[in-house]
Design a protein around this motif. Structure first.
Motif, PDB file in Angstrom:
ATOM      1  N   UNK A 117      44.539  63.196  31.167  1.00 45.34           N
ATOM      2  CA  UNK A 117      43.075  63.244  31.038  1.00 45.34           C
ATOM      3  C   UNK A 117      42.504  63.848  32.313  1.00 45.34           C
ATOM      4  N   UNK A 118      41.902  65.013  32.171  1.00 42.36           N
ATOM      5  CA  UNK A 118      41.347  65.742  33.311  1.00 42.36           C
ATOM      6  C   UNK A 118      39.838  65.540  33.407  1.00 42.36           C
ATOM      7  N   UNK A 119      39.357  65.317  34.616  1.00 36.46           N
ATOM      8  CA  UNK A 119      37.931  65.413  34.893  1.00 36.46           C
ATOM      9  C   UNK A 119      37.541  66.886  34.769  1.00 36.46           C
ATOM     10  N   UNK A 120      36.247  67.154  34.722  1.00 34.41           N
ATOM     11  CA  UNK A 120      35.800  68.540  34.577  1.00 34.41           C
ATOM     12  C   UNK A 120      35.241  69.103  35.887  1.00 34.41           C
ATOM     13  N   UNK A 121      33.967  68.864  36.178  1.00 33.34           N
ATOM     14  CA  UNK A 121      33.335  69.474  37.350  1.00 33.34           C
ATOM     15  C   UNK A 121      34.071  69.132  38.636  1.00 33.34           C
ATOM     16  N   UNK A 122      34.509  70.165  39.355  1.00 34.60           N
ATOM     17  CA  UNK A 122      35.186  69.979  40.623  1.00 34.60           C
ATOM     18  C   UNK A 122      36.687  69.806  40.499  1.00 34.60           C
ATOM     19  N   UNK A 123      37.159  69.530  39.277  1.00 36.14           N
ATOM     20  CA  UNK A 123      38.584  69.325  39.047  1.00 36.14           C
ATOM     21  C   UNK A 123      39.175  70.479  38.248  1.00 36.14           C
ATOM     22  N   UNK A 124      38.584  70.767  37.104  1.00 30.73           N
ATOM     23  CA  UNK A 124      39.032  71.882  36.273  1.00 30.73           C
ATOM     24  C   UNK A 124      37.964  72.968  36.152  1.00 30.73           C
ATOM     25  N   UNK A 125      36.727  72.616  36.459  1.00 30.13           N
ATOM     26  CA  UNK A 125      35.604  73.557  36.355  1.00 30.13           C
ATOM     27  C   UNK A 125      35.076  73.900  37.739  1.00 30.13           C
ATOM     28  N   UNK A 126      35.029  75.190  38.039  1.00 30.91           N
ATOM     29  CA  UNK A 126      34.374  75.655  39.260  1.00 30.91           C
ATOM     30  C   UNK A 126      32.875  75.572  38.987  1.00 30.91           C
ATOM     31  N   UNK A 127      32.253  74.516  39.501  1.00 36.82           N
ATOM     32  CA  UNK A 127      30.885  74.186  39.093  1.00 36.82           C
ATOM     33  C   UNK A 127      29.829  74.604  40.108  1.00 36.82           C
ATOM     34  N   UNK A 128      30.172  75.521  41.000  1.00 34.58           N
ATOM     35  CA  UNK A 128      29.186  75.930  42.003  1.00 34.58           C
ATOM     36  C   UNK A 128      28.070  76.779  41.393  1.00 34.58           C
ATOM     37  N   UNK A 129      26.854  76.401  41.714  1.00 36.72           N
ATOM     38  CA  UNK A 129      25.668  77.160  41.314  1.00 36.72           C
ATOM     39  C   UNK A 129      24.909  77.490  42.593  1.00 36.72           C
ATOM     40  N   UNK A 130      24.899  78.777  42.943  1.00 37.57           N
ATOM     41  CA  UNK A 130      24.267  79.195  44.198  1.00 37.57           C
ATOM     42  C   UNK A 130      24.818  78.399  45.382  1.00 37.57           C
ATOM     43  N   UNK A 143      19.966  69.968  34.172  1.00 38.51           N
ATOM     44  CA  UNK A 143      21.370  70.260  33.909  1.00 38.51           C
ATOM     45  C   UNK A 143      21.503  71.394  32.900  1.00 38.51           C
ATOM     46  N   UNK A 144      20.694  71.339  31.857  1.00 39.48           N
ATOM     47  CA  UNK A 144      20.741  72.377  30.822  1.00 39.48           C
ATOM     48  C   UNK A 144      20.406  73.755  31.387  1.00 39.48           C
ATOM     49  N   UNK A 145      19.482  73.790  32.340  1.00 39.48           N
ATOM     50  CA  UNK A 145      19.101  75.064  32.937  1.00 39.48           C
ATOM     51  C   UNK A 145      20.288  75.712  33.657  1.00 39.48           C
ATOM     52  N   UNK A 146      21.155  74.858  34.204  1.00 35.97           N
ATOM     53  CA  UNK A 146      22.249  75.348  35.037  1.00 35.97           C
ATOM     54  C   UNK A 146      23.563  75.541  34.287  1.00 35.97           C
ATOM     55  N   UNK A 147      23.735  74.786  33.178  1.00 34.34           N
ATOM     56  CA  UNK A 147      25.032  74.764  32.493  1.00 34.34           C
ATOM     57  C   UNK A 147      25.447  76.118  31.939  1.00 34.34           C
ATOM     58  N   UNK A 148      24.491  76.892  31.466  1.00 40.96           N
ATOM     59  CA  UNK A 148      24.827  78.186  30.861  1.00 40.96           C
ATOM     60  C   UNK A 148      25.549  79.099  31.841  1.00 40.96           C
ATOM     61  N   UNK A 149      25.437  78.792  33.132  1.00 43.19           N
ATOM     62  CA  UNK A 149      26.079  79.613  34.151  1.00 43.19           C
ATOM     63  C   UNK A 149      27.497  79.154  34.473  1.00 43.19           C
ATOM     64  N   UNK A 150      27.939  78.077  33.817  1.00 39.18           N
ATOM     65  CA  UNK A 150      29.285  77.560  34.055  1.00 39.18           C
ATOM     66  C   UNK A 150      30.298  78.325  33.222  1.00 39.18           C
ATOM     67  N   UNK A 151      30.955  79.276  33.803  1.00 42.63           N
ATOM     68  CA  UNK A 151      31.927  80.079  33.052  1.00 42.63           C
ATOM     69  C   UNK A 151      33.168  80.411  33.880  1.00 42.63           C
ATOM     70  N   UNK A 152      33.426  79.580  34.880  1.00 32.29           N
ATOM     71  CA  UNK A 152      34.566  79.837  35.747  1.00 32.29           C
ATOM     72  C   UNK A 152      35.357  78.544  35.958  1.00 32.29           C
ATOM     73  N   UNK A 153      36.637  78.593  35.678  1.00 41.26           N
ATOM     74  CA  UNK A 153      37.470  77.413  35.869  1.00 41.26           C
ATOM     75  C   UNK A 153      38.080  77.395  37.265  1.00 41.26           C
TER      76      UNK A 153
END
Length: 242
Positions: A11-24, A92-102
């Motif tokens: 079981x993997x966490x997402x943001x910071x673990x499998x998702x590159x969650x940096x926004x600006x 969160x919704x405003x920023x999520x669409x930019x999450x496209x990098x693992x």
């Protein structure tokens, strides 16, 4: 190797673990926390204040964040937290669409584990539609994706892990691994009685992660199948964790 023998489920966490969650330059959830408080009543919060509550169930995190800003003795109503949470979700919704990098190597690790017959799940404290959007954006092939919001309990409650175990018929927690980048991920894994792996790709320091005594620490998920682990915690140390 950072995985125990005979593992059946990871079981993997997402943001910071499998998702590159940096926004600006700032992690998604921290940016959303800070934006939500500012939109709510103009409260300015620091990166460190927001980072300290990262990993907790989001309403709990917002309550803790308000307490750190206002002082522990300041009162906070459930109604205010509900209002703040609604604002947080919009930010969160405003920023999520930019999450496209693992995190580099994630898809390869997923593929190799599945090739070995291991079930792969991802889980997050984000609302379900955010979880689904990120999985779709990244084109991941996973066996299940969970939102603690939908399940009704947030970390450190182990509901995402126990739900995954039930879904795939895994009864022995020794055959389950939890991987995350925060102390709360470790607490979640401990509460489920599973093997805990920490990664250093998030915003919490090695020292903070070591204090929670994971079974091992690796640089990133890409190193999960490497025979060398960055840090291994001795069983005698782990036994101190309740």
């Amino acid at each position: 190797m950072a995985l125990p023998d005979g593992v059946e489920l990871v079981v993997f966490d997402m943001a910071g673990t499998t998702v590159d969650d940096l926004v600006d330059g700032e992690p998604l959830v921290i940016a959303a926390f800070r934006a939500a408080l500012k939109a709510h009543d103009g409260t300015e919060t620091s990166f460190d204040q927001a980072n300290a509550v990262r990993g907790y169930e989001k309403k709990d995190a917002l309550r803790r964040l308000l307490a750190s800003v206002r002082g522990e003795s300041a009162s906070t109503t459930d109604s205010e937290i509900d209002t703040l949470f609604d604002i947080f979700k919009k930010e969160l919704d405003k920023l999520t669409s930019r999450m496209n990098c693992e995190i580099k190597g994630t898809s390869e690790i997923f593929a190799e584990l599945r090739r070995r017959g291991v079930k792969i799940c991802v889980g997050s404290g984000f609302p379900e539609h955010v979880v689904k959007t990120i999985v779709e954006n990244l084109g991941w092939s996973v066996d299940a994706a969970f939102s603690s919001v939908t399940l009704g309990k947030g970390r450190p409650d182990p509901i995402m892990i126990t739900t995954a175990m039930e879904k795939f018929g895994v009864t022995d927690p020794k055959r389950v691994v939890k991987i995350g980048d925060t102390q709360v991920d470790i607490e979640e894994g401990r509460n489920a009685g599973v093997f805990c792996v920490s990664v250093l790709t998030g915003t919490q320091s090695r020292e903070k992660l070591e204090a929670a005594k994971p079974d091992c620490i690796i640089q990133s998920v890409a190193d999960l199948l490497d025979k060398r682990t960055d840090t291994e915690v001795k069983p005698s140390d782990r036994s101190e964790v309740g």
